[in-house]
Design a protein around this motif. Structure first.
Motif, PDB file in Angstrom:
ATOM      1  N   ALA A  92     -64.061  -1.992  41.120  1.00 40.21           N
ATOM      2  CA  ALA A  92     -63.190  -0.953  41.781  1.00 40.21           C
ATOM      3  C   ALA A  92     -61.728  -1.642  41.860  1.00 40.21           C
ATOM      4  N   LYS A  93     -60.735  -0.885  42.106  1.00 44.83           N
ATOM      5  CA  LYS A  93     -59.365  -1.074  42.601  1.00 44.83           C
ATOM      6  C   LYS A  93     -58.918  -0.155  43.486  1.00 44.83           C
ATOM      7  N   LEU A  94     -58.787  -0.747  44.935  1.00 42.63           N
ATOM      8  CA  LEU A  94     -58.634   0.293  45.962  1.00 42.63           C
ATOM      9  C   LEU A  94     -57.066  -0.020  46.256  1.00 42.63           C
ATOM     10  N   THR A  95     -56.591   1.069  46.908  1.00 39.01           N
ATOM     11  CA  THR A  95     -55.237   1.046  47.032  1.00 39.01           C
ATOM     12  C   THR A  95     -54.891   1.364  48.631  1.00 39.01           C
ATOM     13  N   ILE A  96     -53.661   0.943  49.000  1.00 44.24           N
ATOM     14  CA  ILE A  96     -53.162   1.130  50.508  1.00 44.24           C
ATOM     15  C   ILE A  96     -51.732   1.732  50.335  1.00 44.24           C
ATOM     16  N   ASP A  97     -51.652   2.488  51.422  1.00 46.14           N
ATOM     17  CA  ASP A  97     -50.160   3.107  51.252  1.00 46.14           C
ATOM     18  C   ASP A  97     -48.988   2.414  51.045  1.00 46.14           C
ATOM     19  N   LYS A  98     -48.947   1.257  51.695  1.00 49.04           N
ATOM     20  CA  LYS A  98     -47.807   0.431  51.248  1.00 49.04           C
ATOM     21  C   LYS A  98     -48.025  -0.996  52.013  1.00 49.04           C
ATOM     22  N   GLY A  99     -47.316  -2.140  51.322  1.00 49.56           N
ATOM     23  CA  GLY A  99     -47.531  -3.447  51.967  1.00 49.56           C
ATOM     24  C   GLY A  99     -48.752  -4.060  51.286  1.00 49.56           C
ATOM     25  N   ALA A 100     -49.405  -4.883  52.023  1.00 45.69           N
ATOM     26  CA  ALA A 100     -50.581  -5.864  51.652  1.00 45.69           C
ATOM     27  C   ALA A 100     -51.289  -5.993  52.699  1.00 45.69           C
ATOM     28  N   ALA A 101     -52.517  -6.134  52.537  1.00 49.04           N
ATOM     29  CA  ALA A 101     -53.725  -6.167  53.573  1.00 49.04           C
ATOM     30  C   ALA A 101     -54.109  -7.865  53.489  1.00 49.04           C
ATOM     31  N   PHE A 102     -53.776  -8.421  54.657  1.00 50.47           N
ATOM     32  CA  PHE A 102     -54.165  -9.940  55.024  1.00 50.47           C
ATOM     33  C   PHE A 102     -55.592 -10.199  55.040  1.00 50.47           C
ATOM     34  N   VAL A 103     -56.448  -8.789  55.732  1.00 53.92           N
ATOM     35  CA  VAL A 103     -57.762  -9.208  56.069  1.00 53.92           C
ATOM     36  C   VAL A 103     -58.606  -8.067  55.591  1.00 53.92           C
ATOM     37  N   VAL A 104     -60.015  -8.333  55.465  1.00 54.42           N
ATOM     38  CA  VAL A 104     -60.715  -7.209  54.759  1.00 54.42           C
ATOM     39  C   VAL A 104     -62.172  -7.872  55.209  1.00 54.42           C
ATOM     40  N   LYS A 105     -63.007  -6.956  55.637  1.00 50.87           N
ATOM     41  CA  LYS A 105     -64.514  -7.486  56.103  1.00 50.87           C
ATOM     42  C   LYS A 105     -65.400  -6.267  55.608  1.00 50.87           C
ATOM     43  N   ALA A 106     -66.685  -6.725  55.197  1.00 53.44           N
ATOM     44  CA  ALA A 106     -67.771  -5.772  54.809  1.00 53.44           C
ATOM     45  C   ALA A 106     -68.599  -5.476  56.358  1.00 53.44           C
ATOM     46  N   ILE A 107     -69.030  -4.239  56.355  1.00 57.29           N
ATOM     47  CA  ILE A 107     -69.679  -3.871  57.541  1.00 57.29           C
ATOM     48  C   ILE A 107     -71.177  -3.352  56.944  1.00 57.29           C
ATOM     49  N   LEU A 108     -71.753  -4.344  56.897  1.00 61.89           N
ATOM     50  CA  LEU A 108     -73.236  -3.896  56.132  1.00 61.89           C
ATOM     51  C   LEU A 108     -74.220  -3.183  56.791  1.00 61.89           C
ATOM     52  N   SER A 109     -74.195  -2.908  58.078  1.00 64.17           N
ATOM     53  CA  SER A 109     -74.824  -1.888  58.963  1.00 64.17           C
ATOM     54  C   SER A 109     -74.376  -0.672  58.527  1.00 64.17           C
ATOM     55  N   LYS A 110     -73.177  -0.369  58.214  1.00 63.54           N
ATOM     56  CA  LYS A 110     -72.750   0.902  57.910  1.00 63.54           C
ATOM     57  C   LYS A 110     -72.382   1.315  56.430  1.00 63.54           C
ATOM     58  N   ASN A 111     -72.589   0.155  55.615  1.00 66.62           N
ATOM     59  CA  ASN A 111     -72.313   0.138  54.219  1.00 66.62           C
ATOM     60  C   ASN A 111     -70.785   0.462  53.980  1.00 66.62           C
ATOM     61  N   GLU A 112     -70.015  -0.273  54.816  1.00 64.38           N
ATOM     62  CA  GLU A 112     -68.699   0.040  54.837  1.00 64.38           C
ATOM     63  C   GLU A 112     -67.640  -1.089  54.651  1.00 64.38           C
ATOM     64  N   LEU A 113     -66.618  -1.062  54.003  1.00 60.99           N
ATOM     65  CA  LEU A 113     -65.622  -2.146  53.552  1.00 60.99           C
ATOM     66  C   LEU A 113     -64.307  -1.788  54.528  1.00 60.99           C
ATOM     67  N   ILE A 114     -63.776  -2.573  55.211  1.00 60.93           N
ATOM     68  CA  ILE A 114     -62.594  -2.281  55.983  1.00 60.93           C
ATOM     69  C   ILE A 114     -61.697  -3.059  55.580  1.00 60.93           C
ATOM     70  N   ALA A 115     -60.291  -2.775  55.528  1.00 63.18           N
ATOM     71  CA  ALA A 115     -59.170  -3.581  55.438  1.00 63.18           C
ATOM     72  C   ALA A 115     -58.096  -2.986  56.590  1.00 63.18           C
ATOM     73  N   ILE A 116     -57.282  -3.851  56.734  1.00 61.98           N
ATOM     74  CA  ILE A 116     -56.201  -3.610  57.645  1.00 61.98           C
ATOM     75  C   ILE A 116     -54.599  -3.900  56.973  1.00 61.98           C
ATOM     76  N   ASP A 117     -53.760  -2.971  56.674  1.00 66.25           N
ATOM     77  CA  ASP A 117     -52.437  -3.445  56.064  1.00 66.25           C
ATOM     78  C   ASP A 117     -51.632  -3.957  57.023  1.00 66.25           C
ATOM     79  N   GLU A 118     -50.581  -4.594  56.527  1.00 64.59           N
ATOM     80  CA  GLU A 118     -49.587  -5.342  57.442  1.00 64.59           C
ATOM     81  C   GLU A 118     -48.673  -4.418  58.160  1.00 64.59           C
ATOM     82  N   TYR A 119     -49.232  -2.915  58.357  1.00 62.50           N
ATOM     83  CA  TYR A 119     -48.359  -2.247  59.060  1.00 62.50           C
ATOM     84  C   TYR A 119     -49.401  -1.724  60.222  1.00 62.50           C
ATOM     85  N   GLY A 120     -50.509  -2.263  60.317  1.00 60.19           N
ATOM     86  CA  GLY A 120     -51.433  -1.767  61.268  1.00 60.19           C
ATOM     87  C   GLY A 120     -52.301  -0.780  60.850  1.00 60.19           C
ATOM     88  N   LYS A 121     -52.475  -0.194  59.482  1.00 62.14           N
ATOM     89  CA  LYS A 121     -53.303   0.717  59.217  1.00 62.14           C
ATOM     90  C   LYS A 121     -54.502   0.502  58.801  1.00 62.14           C
TER      91      LYS A 121
END
Length: 299
Positions: A92-121
């Motif tokens: 997969a290639k995931l997209t964010i609204d603008k800028g870049a994400a410096f951090v990403v984590k898998a939350i396995l208990s919820k089967n989720e992947l979370i990233a936060i972009d450089e604007y705090g979203k």
């Protein structure tokens, strides 16, 4: 008593290395940075294995999800790549609204992947099909560090203004926010029930969870603390722009200082990332000198 010895130095990157990730089950290390490729190293033979794949721009962060054999890479250009590692294959290639994400984590208990972009979203995707589940503004500035305690359902983020923010991952409601550092929070780790943070102010704090009250503080390095990892419940390792790798107990007593100033063949430029493979008791460090160093730790 803690003993640390250099096992090998991996060379081959042509530009600074920003991030490392470990596949502990298979004894593999992944490194990436300002090169347009992700490199795979074999920690059993301590040798280069392959260039896993090419990437279109610099990689800021790698996250390996062992349960799904997936390597996630956040790109300077703004995209996030999800790679099936064994093939390799772009899933997969995931997209964010603008800028870049410096951090990403898998939350396995919820089967989720979370990233936060450089604007705090924040962006949350399903690990099943990588559908975007929801996105929401968590803060109004850049997040440089992220740590997760799944047992306590807490996600911690450090922003460029020195604040640490805690959320409950079950519904992402905010638990608390406190300014702990005077400058950007560049590293976070949950260790033995506490949150340990490092920053551009060269400080390291031990804080309680979830109230973020300061339990201990120290100036562990001369410059930015770029990485903190637990080695076990009583020891941590830190790396810094000051070119040193240090081992501490959780009361911040210094046990080892591994640097060229001590006559050790350590890095000669900023150390940007650190990883630990518990099964083999190997610390991996990488930085601006384009090298990955592998250290054996015995305690």
């Amino acid at each position: 008593m803690v003993e640390v010895t250099l096992q090998n130095t991996f060379i081959g990157h042509q530009n600074p290395i920003y991030t490392l990730a470990i596949d502990e089950q298979n004894g593999l290390l992944y490194s990436a940075g300002n090169d347009k490729g992700i490199v795979e190293w074999d920690l059993n033979t301590l040798k280069f294995k392959r260039v896993l794949c090419a990437v279109p721009s610099s990689v800021y962060n790698l996250c390996y999800i062992i349960e799904r054999d997936l390597l996630v890479a956040t790109l300077r250009s703004g995209g996030i790549l999800v790679i099936r590692k064994s093939e390799p294959e772009l899933i997969a290639k995931l997209t964010i609204d603008k800028g870049a994400a410096f951090v990403v984590k898998a939350i396995l208990s919820k089967n989720e992947l979370i990233a936060i972009d450089e604007y705090g979203k924040a962006y949350v995707w399903s690990l099943n099909n990588f559908e975007l589940l929801y996105s929401f503004q968590v803060i109004n500035t850049t997040v440089r560090s992220l740590a997760l305690d799944e047992n306590k359902h807490i996600l911690a983020a450090g922003d460029k203004n020195g604040f640490i923010h805690l959320w409950d991952i079950r519904d992402y409601h905010k638990l608390t926010s406190e300014q702990v550092h005077t400058q950007s929070v560049t590293s976070l780790a949950f260790v033995d029930g506490y949150l340990i943070s490092g920053g551009r102010d060269a400080k390291m704090f031990k804080t309680s969870v979830p109230y973020l009250s300061k339990v201990a503080e120290i100036t562990p390095h001369m410059f930015t603390v770029y990485g903190i990892i637990p080695l076990n419940n009583s020891l941590i390792a830190t790396v810094s722009r000051d070119k040193t790798l240090k081992i501490w107990d959780t009361d911040f007593k210094l046990l080892k200082n591994l640097s060229r100033d001590k006559g050790i063949d350590s890095h000669h430029l900023s150390i940007n990332s650190i990883a630990y493979i518990e099964k083999q008791q190997l610390i991996c460090t990488a930085g601006d000198d384009k090298m990955v160093k592998i250290w054996k730790v015995v305690f």
